[in-house]
Write an enzyme that holds these catalytic residues in place. Structure first.
Site, PDB file in Angstrom:
ATOM      1  N   TYR A 152       0.708  -1.090   0.015  1.00 26.52           N
ATOM      2  CA  TYR A 152       0.070   0.105  -0.010  1.00 26.52           C
ATOM      3  C   TYR A 152       0.764   1.303   0.022  1.00 26.52           C
ATOM      4  O   TYR A 152       1.557   1.651   1.011  1.00 26.52           O
ATOM      5  CB  TYR A 152      -0.686  -0.043   1.365  1.00 26.52           C
ATOM      6  CG  TYR A 152      -1.981  -1.026   1.296  1.00 26.52           C
ATOM      7  CD1 TYR A 152      -2.117  -1.881   0.206  1.00 26.52           C
ATOM      8  CD2 TYR A 152      -2.769  -1.231   2.647  1.00 26.52           C
ATOM      9  CE1 TYR A 152      -3.248  -3.136   0.312  1.00 26.52           C
ATOM     10  CE2 TYR A 152      -3.265  -2.365   2.653  1.00 26.52           C
ATOM     11  CZ  TYR A 152      -3.851  -3.332   1.467  1.00 26.52           C
ATOM     12  OH  TYR A 152      -4.493  -4.314   1.514  1.00 26.52           O
ATOM     13  N   PRO A 184     -16.068  -5.083   2.526  1.00 26.87           N
ATOM     14  CA  PRO A 184     -17.190  -5.923   3.167  1.00 26.87           C
ATOM     15  C   PRO A 184     -18.488  -4.901   2.894  1.00 26.87           C
ATOM     16  O   PRO A 184     -19.675  -5.572   3.119  1.00 26.87           O
ATOM     17  CB  PRO A 184     -16.853  -5.625   4.471  1.00 26.87           C
ATOM     18  CG  PRO A 184     -15.908  -4.535   4.741  1.00 26.87           C
ATOM     19  CD  PRO A 184     -15.118  -4.766   3.348  1.00 26.87           C
TER      20      PRO A 184
END
Length: 272
Positions: free
Chosen positions: A50, A195
């Site tokens: 990242y 999610p």
């Protein structure tokens, strides 16, 4: 509402995915990470890839020395040189990235080190063997996997215990149901990435339930996951403190049996 990773790491069951920390605004990134901890988040997920490691550095700048009970999990095994995400699981690369993560996170041992992707060009046993070697050296406490099948979990556990699995899972995409069921049977934490599904759009069944409960659709989507299994540990990410507060609030949202069933039956997009 807690889950114990590996038998010795209790964490709140709603974590924080740090991928979207704004690398171009360190002050905002630091404030967001600190806010997550203030709100009771004790599990933070990051990765070496990242922002080419900058994400790990931002977390350390914001939180080190880490408050008691806070677990920062990281990953290696996937590089991100541009727009592409490329699995890279050579043992020497995994070991190098673990050393870099230790340095960037300012820790002597990584509590949870996850194989970001299985590299199809390298035997899985070699990839897991590298992580086991890091455990034997005291540099990694627990090992997790990401985007794997039941068969791959079983194969990996012949080499070292697997305490977590991070697969994509939400109201729309439930292809990992067999993996989730396996994790539940064996006490392995299941960390759904992405999610909050696209089905939280206005007019959806999720939005209808949210309006009735006085909640946001994202909160309902997260509450459904938490209700779905006791090993579920969602890690929603955001760059907004407002959305962070909303996400964390999902842990206190109770779904009735009827609402849970309505959401459970809803398949807004079916992917083979």
């Amino acid at each position: 509402m807690h889950l114990v990773l590996g038998g010795d790491l209790p964490v709140h069951r709603l974590g924080f995915g740090a991928m979207r920390l704004p690398a171009n605004d360190p002050a905002a990134a630091h404030a967001l990470a600190r806010k997550a901890v203030e709100l009771g988040v004790t599990f933070i997920d990051t990765a070496d890839s990242y922002d080419l490691g900058r994400n790990e550095e931002l977390l350390a700048e914001a939180l080190h020395p880490y408050p008691d009970g806070v677990v920062v999990a990281t990953k290696a095994g996937q590089c991100h040189p541009g727009r592409e995400w490329i699995p890279l699981g050579r043992p020497e690369y995994l070991r190098q990235q673990a050393e870099l993560s230790l340095r960037r996170l300012r820790v002597e041992r990584i509590d949870l080190f996850q194989l970001h992707r299985v590299d199809p060009t390298v035997p899985l046993a070699d990839q897991i063997g590298a992580l086991r070697q890091l455990q034997d050296e005291g540099k990694v406490r627990h090992v997790g996997l990401s985007e794997v099948s039941v068969e791959q979990i079983v194969e990996a556990e012949r080499i070292t215990p697997i305490v977590s699995v991070q697969n994509r899972h939400n109201l729309d995409d439930r292809r990992s149901e067999p993996v989730l069921d396996h994790c539940e049977r064996h006490g392995i934490a299941f960390l759904p990435w992405l999610p909050i599904a696209p089905s939280v759009r206005p007019g959806s069944r999720v939005a209808e339930v949210a309006q009735r409960l006085g909640a946001t659709p994202a909160q309902v989507a997260l509450a459904w996951l938490l209700r779905r299994s006791p090993v579920m540990l969602p890690i929603p990410g955001t760059s907004s403190e407002k959305h962070l507060e909303e996400n964390v609030g999902a842990a206190d949202l109770g779904l009735s049996n009827e609402d849970f069933a309505r959401l459970d039956e809803a398949r807004y997009s079916k992917t083979p």
